[in-house]
Every structure is written in C-alpha cells, then in structure tokens.
Design a protein around this motif. Structure first.
Motif, mmCIF file in Angstrom:
data_model
loop_
_atom_site.group_PDB
_atom_site.id
_atom_site.type_symbol
_atom_site.label_atom_id
_atom_site.label_comp_id
_atom_site.label_asym_id
_atom_site.label_seq_id
_atom_site.Cartn_x
_atom_site.Cartn_y
_atom_site.Cartn_z
ATOM 1 N N ALA B 127 0.805 -1.182 0.030
ATOM 2 C CA ALA B 127 0.141 -0.034 -0.194
ATOM 3 C C ALA B 127 0.853 1.261 -0.023
ATOM 4 O O ALA B 127 0.493 2.213 -0.532
ATOM 5 N N PRO B 128 1.803 1.449 0.637
ATOM 6 C CA PRO B 128 2.643 2.628 0.776
ATOM 7 C C PRO B 128 3.400 2.795 -0.518
ATOM 8 O O PRO B 128 4.130 4.035 -0.689
ATOM 9 N N PHE B 129 3.516 1.828 -1.337
ATOM 10 C CA PHE B 129 4.233 2.021 -2.595
ATOM 11 C C PHE B 129 3.481 2.718 -3.447
ATOM 12 O O PHE B 129 3.968 3.364 -4.685
ATOM 13 N N ASP B 130 1.922 2.528 -3.570
ATOM 14 C CA ASP B 130 1.353 3.250 -4.457
ATOM 15 C C ASP B 130 0.804 4.348 -4.161
ATOM 16 O O ASP B 130 -0.125 4.773 -3.152
ATOM 17 N N ARG B 131 1.481 5.755 -4.655
ATOM 18 C CA ARG B 131 1.119 7.130 -4.019
ATOM 19 C C ARG B 131 0.221 7.762 -4.790
ATOM 20 O O ARG B 131 0.035 7.410 -5.972
ATOM 21 N N GLY B 143 -4.290 3.894 -1.893
ATOM 22 C CA GLY B 143 -5.343 3.010 -0.986
ATOM 23 C C GLY B 143 -5.998 3.916 0.071
ATOM 24 O O GLY B 143 -7.110 3.744 0.169
ATOM 25 N N LEU B 144 -5.255 4.679 0.733
ATOM 26 C CA LEU B 144 -5.749 5.359 1.993
ATOM 27 C C LEU B 144 -7.036 6.391 1.476
ATOM 28 O O LEU B 144 -7.847 6.427 2.057
ATOM 29 N N TRP B 145 -6.544 7.008 0.350
ATOM 30 C CA TRP B 145 -7.629 7.895 -0.488
ATOM 31 C C TRP B 145 -8.769 7.391 -0.897
ATOM 32 O O TRP B 145 -9.772 7.584 -0.703
ATOM 33 N N ASP B 202 -8.396 -4.532 -3.313
ATOM 34 C CA ASP B 202 -6.978 -4.090 -3.487
ATOM 35 C C ASP B 202 -6.241 -4.741 -2.198
ATOM 36 O O ASP B 202 -5.099 -4.931 -2.303
ATOM 37 N N ALA B 203 -6.795 -4.171 -1.001
ATOM 38 C CA ALA B 203 -5.857 -4.042 0.139
ATOM 39 C C ALA B 203 -6.098 -5.581 0.561
ATOM 40 O O ALA B 203 -4.855 -6.119 1.030
#
Lengths: 287, 369
Positions: B127-131, B143-145, B202-203
């Motif tokens: 998740a952190p790599f996909d900005r 992912g967070l958005w 996705d997650a």
C-alpha cells in the motif's frame, strides 16, 4: 377524505402465484366504520388479500381503492399490522423504536424521528398497556406483548383504515380481550378495521362485518346476514363442524384429551377444549 | 508518515469501511452475499481494465460495482424461478462470474499486476508504494484515499438512510406498505456493498473482505441490543482487529490481510464465548444456575407433598433423595446444601425438614409466575 366512498373497494382482483390463483376475481366493498373479520381456511388467500390491498403483491388483474383513490395516493390513510412471525424479534432494537416505525410513513424519506414521534409512540404504548416496556429489548417480549407492540405501531399511524393479519395469533385470552376492546374503540371513532381471523367461534362476538374467503369471495356483509351455516360450509368445503362449534359447550367435540394444552388454568372446562378442537378443524391442516 | 503507520492506517480504514455495511448484511441474513459480491467483482475489474487499459482508472470501480449489483440481481432471478434455493442460487451465480474473470486474466492480462494471488489475498504491505499525487505533490498512499472516500461514502449512506435501512431490514412488508420501496433500498445498499468490496479488494483480496464484513458485526451483535451501538462496536472491533492483525503479521512475518482476518475471527470467538448475556459461558452458567434453582424448588415441593404422610420419613431422607428424584448423589448433596443455606430446609442427620420459608416457597411454586 371522502367519507361517502367505501373505505375499501376491491374490484375483480385476481392474484396468482405462477399459474395457481391465490385470489380469484374478488369483489369487495367495505363501508367506513366497520370492524370486519376475514375468515377462511388456510391457503384461502387471506394474507394475500391484505397484501394486495397494500400493493405488496402485484395483482394479475383488478384494482383496489381506499376511500375512493388508489392505495398509492391514499397510503397515509392505511395502517398495517403484519403477522407477528414475519419479522425477526432478535433485531437489535427496543419497543419504543419499533412503535416509532409507524411514524416513518408520515416522516417520508430521510427525515429522522424526533421528540414528537417519541411522544406519539409513548401515547400509543400507553393505549395498549405497554408503556412500561418502552425501553425493553424486543427479543424479551412474550407473544402477546409483541402483538401489542405491533398494534401500538399501527395506532401511532393514526390511520383511517387498519389492516391486521392475525392479531390474535398466539396471544392469551386476556390480551385477546384487550386487543378486541381496542379494535372496537377504533370502530367507535369511525375507523375501518379489517382483521384476518381464525376463530369462527368469536366472529359474532367481536365483529360486525365478515368476509368469507376461499380463493373466491364466498360472501361478505354484516355478520348476522352472511355468517350462516351454509356460507361457512361453502367456505370450508364441509370440513368445518360449525354446528358443533356453536352448539352448547361440552358436546364432546374435544374428545382428544387435550384439556391441558400446555397453558392450562385450573378451571379449564371440557367444553372449552371442545371449542378448541373445533377451532383446529376450522383452521385446516397446515398449522 | 512511516510505511508501518501508513499500512496500519489503510488497514483500519478498510476494516471500518467493511464493517459498516456488514452490520446490515448480518441483520438481513445476507452474509453469504458478501462472498458472492466480493468474488464476482473480479470480472468487473477485469472488464474495466480492458476498457480503460489502466489499473488505476475509476472505470474499474464502476465496472466492479456494477458486476456486484448484477450478481445480486442474477441470484434473485435464479432464485425466483422457484427451481433453486437461495443459497444454491448464490453458489451457482458467483463462481460463474468469478471464473470468467479468472480465465480472462490468465488469457489476456497475464503481464499486468492482476495475478490470482493478489486477487485472493490482496497485498496490504504494498500500500505505501502506490502513491497519490496531487499537482506533483505526494499526498499519501492511494489506497488510503480510495478507501477513505469509500468509508466516508458508507458513513454518509448509513447516516442518510438509517431509518430506511432499519425499517426495510426489520419489516420489509411494512416498509413497502408505507411507501419505502424495499427493493430500491436493497439495491442501493447492495451497490454500497459492491463499491466497498471493490475498494477493499486491492488491500485485502476477495476472500478476506468477507471476514472483515461479517466477523466484526457478528461479534457486535452478541454484545448489544441497540442498532446504533452495534454499528459503532462493529467499526471499533474492525479497527482493533486491523491494528492487532498488523502487529501479528509483524511477529509472524505473515500476510497482513490474513492476520487481520484472523484477528476478526479471534474477536468474534471472544465475543461468542464471553459476551455478558449471550455468550456461551454466560449461557452455560445461567443454565447451571437455573438447574440448581429448579432442583431446590423440586426438593421443596417433594418434601411438602409428603409432609405428614405415612411415607414422610422414607421420602425425606437425604440418602434416598437421589433414588426418588433421580439425581446423582453428588447433585442431591449440592441441592440439599444450597437449600439449607437459603433456609428452605433443616437437616437432622439424614432427615430433612421443610422450614416455614421452604413451605411457603413450595406453595408459591404451584402458582404460575
């Protein structure tokens, strides 16, 4: 409101489940201000008729009018008490909340119930003698209490026409009398009440109008005109020993030894058991 | 933000977003439908990808949500024929859609990041790599958005339709009679479930979505009698399971999503066993207490019945109780001790006497309460 039009008018109503007709060309006119029983054997289409009036099942033909207009236009005039068993009483909510659901129709989409709805709901609970149970979780209610909550939910709608599907099912004698008293109060204040009913014995005592239904309408009208032995035989196909049911008690219909019946008072009479047996016959065989 | 914190944040948002619609899935007895939807949306994602040619396109979400709703409609269609039961209808429809999705991926999309592993389990660690970039500036993991928006959508949906959701869930017939179309609410709700499943896909992949949707509400259901509180508790249980799952995966060096799902299972099991009123332990205790209470009543009635009768001596002996009442000697001993303690009976050697209080207790027992 158009008081001169009948409270409920059903014309040529046919409802079919697939190719099996549940209701066959029903004509029915219910004048304003009567307390009417709908009786008939199981599978006669009693619940279907109520649901068709409410637009919950789609008729194959025919139409329904409430005080002279289609149901969709006069929705607010109608309150509905479904069968008690049709909902999940383990649903996480309390008595007051269920009663307030009766106000949802008047609120419409999106608007939330507030203080006014709460007060109306409390008043309705008061009317059915359940005010002390307002905060009670609904799963903790007895059958009779559940029925009274449903009744309060209908009362809170403040309707002109009340449609009730077996409001006496599984309630004790005391609750039944209390409910009947309420229904008669509704009639006295000019409301029209339709009740799906199973106990032929009490029809003349509780109701002033009756409809005998078995897929077709056998008869409908004032109890003393249409609640006849002949019509009952036509409705129940000769299966109901109605003579025995109205005959003096203790004629020995109930010779099945079920005097106890699980919910006995010490002084339960053999004659009552006889009536109970007659009732069971009248109900047919499904239950 | 550190990657660990970002992962946990995404995990919490996913878990809460899933738990909210899950409450109504559980109450509507449609838990299995989440299974169907979360699988069937794969087809929508693949088709959306073919049209858009890009994995980040919003078209994927739209396509997937549409497939979710299609699944619900198809299940109903098959079920309505009357030839198949509802659970079987679910079992027929979603594997069909899912398998088409799997075949399409294998055949035409083998070279993109849409492999079957990721489909089933997701990969939260990435998740952190996909900005997400706005005007060239990094604003956090995409992912967070995405999930954050879906979470807000869910909160808004439940807030706006709370009354309608409650009524159609509790009493669809009344809802229909009052003019709240249960079918409309149903399909709106199912669209929300589908959108949530797509976002969570996705997650955490298509299988673990089910755990996040069902286990927290099922646990909360045992803990409260209030719908609002059940929703809040479900969200809380989901969030705690997400964080606990992250640290468990850290310890075990295992899949984060897998550990999160495990933790929701742990939360449910704990609630199932230890819920104050409905838990298994509470139920067993209550039953034991009722059994003992009932036995004391039986003993009092038994003694009262034989009091003054010729067989009173014989019937009132402690060492004969287990024969007369068919109790084990140990249980009889416990009942006698407990009855003595409450002052229902007095014991002289092996002979039991009913006290005044015990007699009144026996009398009262004959009156239904």
């Amino acid at each position: 409101m158009t008081a001169e039009r009948p409270a409920i008018e059903v014309n040529d109503l046919t409802v079919a489940y697939r190719d099996r007709p549940a209701l066959w060309d029903i004509d029915l006119e219910v004048p304003s201000g009567v307390l009417m029983a709908i009786v008939g054997p199981n599978g006669a289409g009693k619940t279907t008729l109520i649901k068709a009036i409410l637009g919950l099942v789609r008729p194959a033909a025919g139409q329904v009018q409430i005080h002279g207009r289609p149901y969709e236009e006069n929705r607010r005039l109608v309150a509905y008490v479904p069968q008690r068993g049709s909902v999940d009483w383990d649903f996480p909510t309390n008595v007051l909340d269920v009663v307030m659901m009766g106000r949802y129709g008047a609120l419409g989409w999106f608007r939330r119930p507030g203080r006014r709805e709460r007060e109306l709901a409390m008043a309705a609970l008061e009317q059915v003698g359940m005010a002390a149970f307002a905060d009670r979780q609904i799963s903790q209610l007895s059958g009779g209490q559940q029925q009274r909550v449903f009744l309060a939910r209908a009362l809170v709608q403040d309707a002109q026409v009340y449609l009730m599907d077996e409001p006496f099912q599984g309630v004790d004698a005391r609750t039944e009398r209390a409910i009947v008293a309420l229904l008669q109060e509704l009639r006295a204040s000019g409301r029209t009440v339709l009740v799906v009913h199973h106990d032929l014995q009490t029809v003349p005592e509780y109701f002033d109008w009756v409809m005998l239904l078995n897929v077709r309408r056998i008869a409908s009208g004032p109890v003393d005109e249409v609640f006849t032995d002949r019509n009952l035989r036509l409705t129940y196909g000769g299966r109901v020993p109605f003579i025995a049911a109205v005959a003096p008690q203790g004629t020995g219909v109930g010779g099945d030894g079920r005097v106890g019946d699980g919910s006995p008072g010490p002084g339960r009479l053999a004659g009552e058991a006889g009536v109970a047996a007659a009732k069971r016959t009248a109900d047919g065989s499904e239950r | 933000m550190s990657p660990e914190l970002e992962i946990q944040l995404v995990a919490v948002v996913v878990a809460v977003a899933c738990a909210l619609p899950g409450v109504f899935l559980v109450l509507r007895r449609m838990a299995l439908m989440s299974d169907a939807i979360s699988h069937a949306i794969l087809l929508g994602i693949v088709l959306g990808f073919f049209v858009a040619g890009d994995l980040t396109s919003p078209l994927l979400v739209v396509g997937a949500a549409a497939t979710g709703v299609l699944t619900v409609a198809l299940v109903e269609l098959v079920y309505r024929t009357g030839l198949v039961k509802e659970d079987a209808a679910i079992g027929i429809v979603f594997p069909a859609l899912f398998s088409v999705g799997v075949i399409l991926i294998a055949r035409y999309a083998g070279d993109v990041h849409l492999d079957v592993d990721a489909v089933l389990l997701g990969e939260l660690a990435f998740a952190p790599f996909d900005r997400m970039e706005v005007a060239g500036r990094d604003v956090g993991p995409r992912g967070l958005w995405v999930m954050g928006s879906i979470l807000l959508l869910n909160v808004a949906f439940i807030a706006v339709f709370f009354k309608e959701l409650k009524l159609t869930t509790f009493d669809a017939a009344l809802a229909g009679a009052l003019g709240f179309s249960p079918a409309l609410v149903h399909y709106l709700f199912m669209s929300m479930v589908s959108i949530t499943a797509v976002g969570a896909f996705d997650a955490v992949g298509s299988i673990l979505v089910i755990a996040l949707m069902i286990a927290p509400p099922a646990a909360a259901y045992l803990l409260t009698d209030d719908l609002g509180r059940m929703i809040g508790l479900s969200a809380a249980i989901g969030a705690v399971s997400a964080i606990a799952g992250f640290w468990l995966s850290f310890l075990l060096d295992a899949s984060i999503a897998g550990c999160m799902a495990t933790m929701t299972g742990v939360a449910f099991t704990a609630s199932f066993l230890f819920a104050p009123e409905r838990g298994l332990v509470a139920a067993v205790r209550r039953r034991a207490r009722q059994r003992l209470e009932f036995a004391q009543r039986m003993l009092a009635i038994h003694l009262a019945q034989h009091e003054g009768a010729p067989d009173a001596v014989e019937e009132s002996r402690v060492d004969h109780l287990h024969e007369h009442l068919r109790w084990t000697p140990e249980f009889a001993g416990r009942v006698v001790r407990e009855s003595e303690r409450r002052g229902l009976v007095r014991r002289e050697g092996e002979r039991l006497w009913l006290t005044e209080f015990g007699r009144a207790y026996a009398d009262r027992s004959f009156v239904a309460d």
